[in-house]
Design an enzyme around this catalytic site. Structure first.
Site, PDB file in Angstrom:
ATOM      1  N   ARG A   1      -9.420   7.986  -1.487  1.00 50.96           N
ATOM      2  CA  ARG A   1     -10.420   8.393  -0.496  1.00 50.96           C
ATOM      3  C   ARG A   1     -11.279   9.519  -1.056  1.00 50.96           C
ATOM      4  NH1 ARG A   1      -9.118   6.618   5.023  1.00 50.96           N
ATOM      5  NH2 ARG A   1     -10.849   7.958   5.606  1.00 50.96           N
TER       6      ARG A   1
ATOM      7  N   ARG B   1      -7.070  12.750   0.377  1.00 48.32           N
ATOM      8  CA  ARG B   1      -6.012  13.244   1.269  1.00 48.32           C
ATOM      9  C   ARG B   1      -4.627  12.701   0.901  1.00 48.32           C
ATOM     10  NH1 ARG B   1      -7.510  10.093   6.799  1.00 48.32           N
ATOM     11  NH2 ARG B   1      -9.512  11.084   6.425  1.00 48.32           N
ATOM     12  N   HIS B   2      -4.580  11.559   0.216  1.00 51.55           N
ATOM     13  CA  HIS B   2      -3.263  11.087  -0.242  1.00 51.55           C
ATOM     14  C   HIS B   2      -3.296  10.746  -1.738  1.00 51.55           C
ATOM     15  CE1 HIS B   2      -5.267   7.436   1.111  1.00 51.55           C
ATOM     16  NE2 HIS B   2      -4.949   7.624   2.382  1.00 51.55           N
TER      17      HIS B   2
ATOM     18  N   HIS C   1      -3.877  -4.539   7.497  1.00 47.99           N
ATOM     19  CA  HIS C   1      -3.998  -3.424   8.446  1.00 47.99           C
ATOM     20  C   HIS C   1      -3.124  -3.631   9.673  1.00 47.99           C
ATOM     21  CE1 HIS C   1      -5.564   0.270  10.017  1.00 47.99           C
ATOM     22  NE2 HIS C   1      -6.216   0.434   8.880  1.00 47.99           N
ATOM     23  N   GLY C   2      -2.125  -2.764   9.777  1.00 45.53           N
ATOM     24  CA  GLY C   2      -1.296  -2.752  10.982  1.00 45.53           C
ATOM     25  C   GLY C   2      -0.191  -3.783  11.012  1.00 45.53           C
TER      26      GLY C   2
ATOM     27  N   GLU D   1     -10.950  -9.462   2.721  1.00 46.42           N
ATOM     28  CA  GLU D   1      -9.694  -9.124   3.385  1.00 46.42           C
ATOM     29  C   GLU D   1     -10.020  -9.015   4.868  1.00 46.42           C
ATOM     30  OE1 GLU D   1      -6.992  -6.250   1.686  1.00 46.42           O
ATOM     31  OE2 GLU D   1      -6.471  -5.516   3.687  1.00 46.42           O
TER      32      GLU D   1
ATOM     33  N   ASN E   1       0.853  -1.186   0.000  1.00 44.34           N
ATOM     34  CA  ASN E   1       0.000   0.000   0.000  1.00 44.34           C
ATOM     35  C   ASN E   1       0.895   1.244   0.000  1.00 44.34           C
ATOM     36  OD1 ASN E   1      -1.400   2.294   1.111  1.00 44.34           O
ATOM     37  ND2 ASN E   1      -3.094   0.938   1.575  1.00 44.34           N
TER      38      ASN E   1
ATOM     39  N   HIS F   1      -5.482   3.592  -1.963  1.00 46.07           N
ATOM     40  CA  HIS F   1      -6.844   3.931  -1.506  1.00 46.07           C
ATOM     41  C   HIS F   1      -7.207   5.326  -2.003  1.00 46.07           C
ATOM     42  CE1 HIS F   1      -9.689   4.177   2.265  1.00 46.07           C
ATOM     43  NE2 HIS F   1     -10.312   4.449   1.139  1.00 46.07           N
TER      44      HIS F   1
ATOM     45  N   GLY G   1       1.187  -1.368   4.390  1.00 41.57           N
ATOM     46  CA  GLY G   1       1.620  -0.037   3.967  1.00 41.57           C
ATOM     47  C   GLY G   1       2.385   0.721   5.026  1.00 41.57           C
TER      48      GLY G   1
ATOM     49  N   ARG H   1       4.066  18.786   0.502  1.00 37.88           N
ATOM     50  CA  ARG H   1       4.674  19.921  -0.182  1.00 37.88           C
ATOM     51  C   ARG H   1       3.920  20.336  -1.438  1.00 37.88           C
ATOM     52  NH1 ARG H   1      10.173  21.335   1.080  1.00 37.88           N
ATOM     53  NH2 ARG H   1      10.072  21.445   3.338  1.00 37.88           N
TER      54      ARG H   1
ATOM     55  N   THR I   1      -7.252   6.594   9.501  1.00 31.59           N
ATOM     56  CA  THR I   1      -7.099   5.494   8.557  1.00 31.59           C
ATOM     57  C   THR I   1      -8.368   4.655   8.669  1.00 31.59           C
ATOM     58  OG1 THR I   1      -5.728   3.600   7.941  1.00 31.59           O
ATOM     59  CG2 THR I   1      -5.883   4.069  10.284  1.00 31.59           C
ATOM     60  N   THR I   2      -8.490   3.626   7.816  1.00 29.16           N
ATOM     61  CA  THR I   2      -9.685   2.787   7.870  1.00 29.16           C
ATOM     62  C   THR I   2      -9.800   2.199   9.271  1.00 29.16           C
ATOM     63  OG1 THR I   2      -9.045   2.194   5.624  1.00 29.16           O
ATOM     64  CG2 THR I   2     -10.900   1.005   6.572  1.00 29.16           C
TER      65      THR I   2
ATOM     66  N   GLU J   1      -8.384   0.454  -3.343  1.00 29.95           N
ATOM     67  CA  GLU J   1      -9.250   0.471  -2.156  1.00 29.95           C
ATOM     68  C   GLU J   1     -10.242   1.594  -2.341  1.00 29.95           C
ATOM     69  OE1 GLU J   1      -7.644   0.867   1.763  1.00 29.95           O
ATOM     70  OE2 GLU J   1      -6.192  -0.697   1.330  1.00 29.95           O
TER      71      GLU J   1
ATOM     72  N   ASP K   1      -0.104   4.497  -0.121  1.00 28.10           N
ATOM     73  CA  ASP K   1      -0.811   5.742   0.243  1.00 28.10           C
ATOM     74  C   ASP K   1       0.106   6.754   0.937  1.00 28.10           C
ATOM     75  OD1 ASP K   1      -3.043   4.464  -0.680  1.00 28.10           O
ATOM     76  OD2 ASP K   1      -3.975   4.181   1.278  1.00 28.10           O
ATOM     77  N   HIS K   2       0.947   6.248   1.847  1.00 22.23           N
ATOM     78  CA  HIS K   2       1.767   7.177   2.639  1.00 22.23           C
ATOM     79  C   HIS K   2       2.828   7.900   1.808  1.00 22.23           C
ATOM     80  CE1 HIS K   2      -0.371   6.231   6.070  1.00 22.23           C
ATOM     81  NE2 HIS K   2       0.496   5.534   6.776  1.00 22.23           N
TER      82      HIS K   2
HETATM   83  N1  PXP Z   1      -5.891  -3.118   3.902  1.00 20.99           N
HETATM   84  C1  PXP Z   1      -6.848  -2.177   3.996  1.00 20.99           C
HETATM   85  C2  PXP Z   1      -8.222  -2.516   3.580  1.00 20.99           C
HETATM   86  C3  PXP Z   1      -6.539  -0.882   4.468  1.00 20.99           C
HETATM   87  O1  PXP Z   1      -7.504   0.051   4.565  1.00 20.99           O
HETATM   88  C4  PXP Z   1      -5.199  -0.576   4.794  1.00 20.99           C
HETATM   89  C5  PXP Z   1      -4.844   0.811   5.219  1.00 20.99           C
HETATM   90  O2  PXP Z   1      -5.066   1.696   4.186  1.00 20.99           O
HETATM   91  C6  PXP Z   1      -4.245  -1.596   4.660  1.00 20.99           C
HETATM   92  C7  PXP Z   1      -4.616  -2.856   4.229  1.00 20.99           C
HETATM   93  C8  PXP Z   1      -2.810  -1.344   4.990  1.00 20.99           C
HETATM   94  O3  PXP Z   1      -2.712  -1.125   6.366  1.00 20.99           O
HETATM   95  P1  PXP Z   1      -1.359  -0.556   6.962  1.00 20.99           P
HETATM   96  O4  PXP Z   1      -1.092   0.731   6.271  1.00 20.99           O
HETATM   97  O5  PXP Z   1      -1.660  -0.392   8.409  1.00 20.99           O
HETATM   98  O6  PXP Z   1      -0.293  -1.583   6.683  1.00 20.99           O
END
Ligand code: PXP
Length: 274
Positions: free
Chosen positions: A61, A65-66, A210-211, A167, A23, A59, A232, A34, A116-117, A86, A25-26
Site C-alpha cells: 500500500r 501499513r503492512h 475478498h472476505g 478478480e 494473502n 498488497h 487472507g 511491535r 481494507t480495499t 496487489e 498482509d495481516h
Molecule cells: N483480493 C484483493 C484484491 C484484496 O484487496 C484482498 C484484501 O487485501 C483480498 C483478495 C483478500 O481479502 P481477505 O483478506 O478479505 O480474504
C-alpha cells in the site's frame, strides 16, 4: 480424494483446477505492531506454500501499513511459487513492480482512509489512466488482473484493456451472507456467476477474492469459470485458533523444563555440599 487426485479428476472432465492464493498482509500487520521481525511474512508464506497454497498475494500500500518494499523484495527472491503483488495503479507502484517483476500483479483501488480495499476498481471510468499501466506490466511479463465488481461494463472494459485476468470482488456477497441479508446475497451471487461467465466468454481468466471463509470458498469453488481465489483475513484469524493451543503448550513445556532443570541442579548442589 486427495487434493492432487481431485485436481487430476477435474482436468479429465474439462474443469480447470482452482488455485489458492494466500494473502499474507495481516502477518505483516502483526509484525509491524511491535516493529521487529516477528512474525515474518516470508516464513508465513513458505508455510502456506507447504500447506498447499499455489501463490502468495501481498498488497504494497501507498502508506506501507503492512507489507513493506523489503517484504516484496524478499518474497520475490525466495518464494518457489508466483508472487501476486496487489497495487494501486500509481507511477510509484508501477516502478516498484517493474523493478521487482512479481509473476502477477492485481490492480486495486486504494484510499488512505480505508481499512481494507473497499470497492472494485472503476476500470470503465479510468480506461485511459489504466491502459498504460496494464500495458507496461504486461510488456514486462507480469500477469495482470483487475480487481472489479462483477458488472458488465467493468468486465468489458477489462477485456478491452487486454488485461489477461480479472478478480471479482466478492466482498459484498460475503458480507450479505454473514449478516443474513438473504435477498441481497442471492442478488450478489447471481452477479458473480453471470459476471464470471461473461468474463470467461470474453477470454478473461477469472479470479475471486475478498472476505472469503471456508463456507463461501467452498460455494465459490463450484463456479467452473473461476480458477483462483485470494484469501487472507479469515485464514490469518483462524490460524490464531488452530495454532494457539500448540504454541501455548510449547511455551508451558519450555518453562517447565527450565524450572525442572533448575530444581535438579539445586538438588545436586545441595547433595554435593553435604
Ligand atoms: N483480493 C484483493 C484484491 C484484496 O484487496 C484482498 C484484501 O487485501 C483480498 C483478495 C483478500 O481479502 P481477505 O483478506 O478479505 O480474504
Amino acid at each position: 480424494m486427495t487434493p492432487k487426485t481431485a485436481k487430476a479428476a477435474g482436468r479429465e472432465l474439462g474443469i480447470p483446477p482452482i488455485r489458492l492464493g494466500i494473502n499474507i498482509d495481516h502477518v505483516a500487520t502483526l509484525r509491524n505492531a511491535r516493529g521487529g521481525r516477528h512474525p515474518d511474512p516470508l516464513r508465513a508464506a513458505e508455510l502456506a506454500v507447504e500447506a498447499g497454497a499455489d501463490n502468495i498475494t501481498a498488497h504494497l500500500r501507498e502508506d506501507r501499513r503492512h507489507i513493506t518494499d523489503a517484504d516484496i523484495a524478499r518474497l520475490r527472491a525466495n518464494l518457489t511459487v508466483p508472487l501476486n503483488m496487489e497495487m494501486a495503479a500509481t507511477p510509484e507502484m508501477l516502478a516498484i513492480a517493474l523493478k521487482t517483476k512479481p509473476q502477477a500483479a492485481c490492480l486495486v483501488p486504494e484510499k488512505r482512509t480505508e481499512r481494507t480495499t473497499e470497492g472494485g476498481l472503476d476500470v470503465a471510468g479510468q480506461h485511459d489512466l489504466l491502459a498504460p499501466v496494464v500495458a507496461a506490466l504486461g510488456d514486462a511479463g507480469i500477469h495482470v488482473s483487475l480487481f472489479i465488481a462483477p458488472e458488465l461494463p467493468q468486465i468489458e472494459v477489462s477485456a478491452r484493456l487486454r488485461a489477461p485476468a480479472i478478480e471479482i470482488h466478492v466482498g459484498p456477497w460475503c458480507e450479505a451472507l454473514a449478516e443474513g441479508r438473504r435477498q441481497e446475497a442471492e442478488a450478489e451471487w447471481r452477479r458473480i456467476v453471470e459476471g464470471a461467465r461473461a468474463a470467461h466468454d470474453l477470454g478473461l481468466e477469472v479470479h475471486a477474492g475478498h472476505g472469503l471463509d471456508y463456507a463461501t470458498a467452498a460455494i465459490i469453488s463450484g463456479v467452473p469459470e473461476i480458477v483462483e481465489l485470494n484469501i487472507g483475513h479469515y485464514l490469518v484469524g483462524e490460524a490464531v485458533f488452530s495454532g494457539l493451543y500448540e504454541t501455548v503448550s510449547h511455551m508451558r513445556a519450555v518453562m517447565d523444563r527450565a524450572r525442572e532443570a533448575l530444581r535438579q541442579s539445586d538438588t545436586q548442589a545441595k547433595v554435593g555440599g553435604r
